[in-house]
Design an enzyme around this catalytic site. Sequence first.
Site, PDB file in Angstrom:
ATOM      1  N   ASP A 170       7.492 -10.598 -28.874  1.00 40.04           N
ATOM      2  CA  ASP A 170       7.595  -9.222 -29.359  1.00 40.04           C
ATOM      3  C   ASP A 170       8.702  -8.470 -28.627  1.00 40.04           C
ATOM      4  O   ASP A 170       8.497  -7.401 -28.075  1.00 40.04           O
ATOM      5  CB  ASP A 170       6.251  -8.499 -29.210  1.00 40.04           C
ATOM      6  CG  ASP A 170       6.177  -7.241 -30.083  1.00 40.04           C
ATOM      7  OD1 ASP A 170       6.990  -7.121 -31.023  1.00 40.04           O
ATOM      8  OD2 ASP A 170       5.323  -6.395 -29.822  1.00 40.04           O
ATOM      9  N   LEU A 174       0.794  -1.219   0.000  1.00 41.88           N
ATOM     10  CA  LEU A 174       0.000   0.000   0.000  1.00 41.88           C
ATOM     11  C   LEU A 174       0.828   1.270   0.000  1.00 41.88           C
ATOM     12  O   LEU A 174       0.345   2.339  -0.278  1.00 41.88           O
ATOM     13  CB  LEU A 174      -0.919   0.002   1.222  1.00 41.88           C
ATOM     14  CG  LEU A 174      -2.150  -0.866   1.084  1.00 41.88           C
ATOM     15  CD1 LEU A 174      -2.959  -0.823   2.350  1.00 41.88           C
ATOM     16  CD2 LEU A 174      -2.991  -0.433  -0.093  1.00 41.88           C
ATOM     17  N   ARG A 188       3.042   2.000  -2.002  1.00 42.23           N
ATOM     18  CA  ARG A 188       3.359   2.470  -3.342  1.00 42.23           C
ATOM     19  C   ARG A 188       2.491   3.671  -3.693  1.00 42.23           C
ATOM     20  O   ARG A 188       1.285   3.635  -3.536  1.00 42.23           O
ATOM     21  CB  ARG A 188       3.052   1.381  -4.366  1.00 42.23           C
ATOM     22  CG  ARG A 188       4.030   0.253  -4.374  1.00 42.23           C
ATOM     23  CD  ARG A 188       3.689  -0.628  -5.545  1.00 42.23           C
ATOM     24  NE  ARG A 188       3.950  -2.033  -5.266  1.00 42.23           N
ATOM     25  CZ  ARG A 188       5.107  -2.615  -5.501  1.00 42.23           C
ATOM     26  NH1 ARG A 188       6.098  -1.912  -5.965  1.00 42.23           N
ATOM     27  NH2 ARG A 188       5.272  -3.897  -5.244  1.00 42.23           N
TER      28      ARG A 188
END
Length: 723
Positions: free
Chosen positions: A562, A460, A462
Amino acid sequence: MALMFLFNAIGLIIFITRTQFISSSSPFSSPPYELKLGSSLSVEKRGDFLISPNGIFTAGFYNVGENAYCFSVWLTKPMSDGSRTIVWMANRDLPVNGKSSKLSLLKTGNLVLRDAYQRLPIWTTTTRDSTQTAVLKMNNSGNLFLQNKDGEIIWQSFDSPSDTLLPNQPLTKFATLVSSRSQTNYSSGFYKLFFDNDNVLRLVYSDSKLIGIYWPNPELRAWENCRSTYGSRRIATLDSSGHFTSTDNLFFNTSDAGDQPLRRLTMDYDGNVRVYSLDESRRIWKVTWLAISETCKIHGSCGENSMCLNDPSYGRKCSCLPNHKRINYTDWSYGCEPEFKPSLCGNGEDHYLHLAHSDFWGYDFVYMPNTTLSACKQECSNRCTCKGFQFKYDWTKGFSICYPKFQLVNGYGSSNFNGSMYLKVPKNIPLSSNNNKAINDFSLNCSNKPTIQLDRPYDLKRPQESIKFLMLIAKNQGEAELQAEISTLGTLNHMNLIEMWGYCAESKHRFLVYEYMVNGSLAQNLHCSELDWDKRYDIALGTAKGLAYLHEECLEWILHCDIKPQNILLDCDYKPKVADFGLSRLFNRDETRNLEFTKARGTRGYMAPEWLFVNIPITSKVDVFSYGVVMLEMITGRSPTGANQNEGLEVISLHSWVAEKILAAGGTNDWVQEVLYLKVDGNYNMSRMVTLIKVALRCCEEDKDARPTMKQVVDMLLHVEDA
Ligand SMILES: *[C@@H]1O[C@H](CO)[C@@H](O)[C@H](O)[C@H]1NC(C)=O
Ligand SMILES: *[C@@H]1O[C@H](CO)[C@@H](O)[C@H](O)[C@H]1NC(C)=O
Ligand SMILES: *[C@@H]1O[C@H](CO)[C@@H](O)[C@H](O)[C@H]1NC(C)=O
Ligand SMILES: *[C@@H]1O[C@H](CO)[C@@H](O)[C@H](O)[C@H]1NC(C)=O
Ligand SMILES: *[C@@H]1O[C@H](CO)[C@@H](O)[C@H](O)[C@H]1NC(C)=O
Ligand SMILES: *[C@@H]1O[C@H](CO)[C@@H](O)[C@H](O)[C@H]1NC(C)=O
Ligand SMILES: *[C@@H]1O[C@H](CO)[C@@H](O)[C@H](O)[C@H]1NC(C)=O
Ligand SMILES: *[C@@H]1O[C@H](CO)[C@@H](O)[C@H](O)[C@H]1NC(C)=O
Ligand SMILES: *[C@@H]1O[C@H](CO)[C@@H](O)[C@H](O)[C@H]1NC(C)=O
């Protein structure tokens, strides 16, 4: 409220035109370092400039449009793209003609800008010098000033900034930074940075119809934004080392603080304030601080009746509300207008289009706490000019809040915003989902579809802005299959793979939530000299490790399909993380591996040759090939899709180009210097470089079985023998 204190606070430059005008036509005689009393700078004469003693700044007439000139200060040397950086303008809103216009220092000590065909001056400093000794000069900081023989400064451009503050140029209570109208139009735009009446430095948007403060966070009080209202001196300055101080307690350091490049703080035309540092060798500006990282929080950007979405590649994107169309196709600030006729008031012929995850800021008739959706609808229906309402459940308060609105501006769509917007439309407009087309582009309905919470503790701490959305459109794949794939991807955990935090899916849209990488992608940094040879080697190794983990080490077998510089993201230490498994496929190790692919996938220039042949199975070697191409691109600085020519001027592939250089060197290492990217200077370890290039070439073999596996690549890069 905002309106009142705003107009008191903005110090406008007032053009006073009552000055007696004395015609002066004495020829320009001194060197271009100062303008003497009684002389002029003329718009037509090519050499009529003032230059700072260090040569960095030039003052003169700047061409802003056809036959339109503004008296300006700019950086003498152009940027690498040829553009000039303007740091000050005298007459940004009233350009003068390209013939016969003049800036004159009158005998009285007044500096006057006259347009060819106008009797009254366009701009003046309204100064007077009784000593009759004033000269106009520019100092090494870019300050243009009038000074007399006593050393007294009678006037200076630092006191009346346009959109830019130079280092040590204070922003005071008498000045306001006003953005340009656009990137190419220097006239006054809609965004302002100024000291408000309560002594707080703020950003405001104001055009003829709207006005609103958007920074610091207008929902919080000054002290909650860590600002002080006691600094009545009202001075803010950026010093030459990148330290910013303001009397309202706003302090910040630029990301390169301590260094001494040329800096500028600019109120940009897009409503953000940024500090830029000049990269002298590459002649580019680098952003080293910005006021607002979520650009949709900037007011006014998309105009009325529209929504803004933070977009990782474009910064932000605007779109009209459903059943609305754009007013001006070149300029979003005009916003959108309804395609329907509003129904007559009070006849009950309205209903409400629901737009999930949407926020609109300000312009409320009332604030209705602890209310119901139907009461809120009733309130809006009762008000003829109500355009719709915002409705949201407040978890901290434990009830719903209703905000009926008389204007729909500052719209903001974000899937992590819980509130909804209800748009009032006449009953003849159906509420069906295809009416929601524009909005669906970015507001997903996750309420009934499963949202997978990845099996990983969510930290949290972040910050919210570090969440990045990537959109993935899965076409020939079922929901169950996709979810299986997503949850497998969610279990991947490697320092060289980007971490996925969650995802949300509705119909054909899927949001993947990834951790945010500060330094962007390898593609963005490829041509950056800061990426020295050691960092490039570490990127090669880290990327190989990430791919080896994908291919071999984790439980299931995954192809990326990719690999390209855009999909290799860099963190703040330039450590690589492979991102975007958008095209990836999971395989059972025992499965026949080519059945799923009917069409070639990937990006031109990086695709393995076997994609073109139906009878060759697709294996992890397709990623190995792409990896090889990316590494050669990183080392040579040459694009694999650009034209690489051999001695005979044939266009050949990048790997053939490198291979031919090696062949031509006949067993010596002379080829290394020939293929290395010239922009990257500094030392390199010859053995490592030779190994890396040779490994990359082996990865690009036509025959997939001749290519090493990613694990072998890692081993080879880890165990370089010193030659
Ligand atoms: C710049 O914008 C202003 C305001 O929109 C407009 O009046 C002016 O014509 C524009 N100038 C140029 C050179 O496009
Ligand atoms: C230029 O003038 C400004 C304002 O007076 C001053 O702050 C600055 O130090 C001057 N720069 C130089 C290099 O003298
Ligand atoms: C900026 O850097 C200086 C030292 O260079 C430090 O004292 C100060 O605390 C820093 N300010 C902020 C806001 O980080
Ligand atoms: C659209 O905006 C541009 C830029 O502000 C302006 O030059 C143009 O006249 C506008 N067009 C219309 C139709 O209003
Ligand atoms: C999501 O969709 C369901 C039905 O598909 C609907 O009942 C619900 O109200 C929608 N929620 C939002 C927030 O749009
Ligand atoms: C919300 O309204 C209900 C019904 O009017 C009332 O019982 C409740 O106490 C209110 N809640 C708050 C937090 O005011
Ligand atoms: C959004 O709503 C969910 C419940 O539906 C709640 O758990 C979450 O905390 C809310 N988020 C915010 C940012 O209010
Ligand atoms: C990458 O991050 C470093 C450290 O945070 C910073 O100095 C550098 O300018 C960044 N480069 C780019 C291109 O953003
Ligand atoms: C070059 O790199 C290899 C392997 O990393 C190392 O063993 C060797 O000492 C390096 N050579 C020089 C000259 O630094």
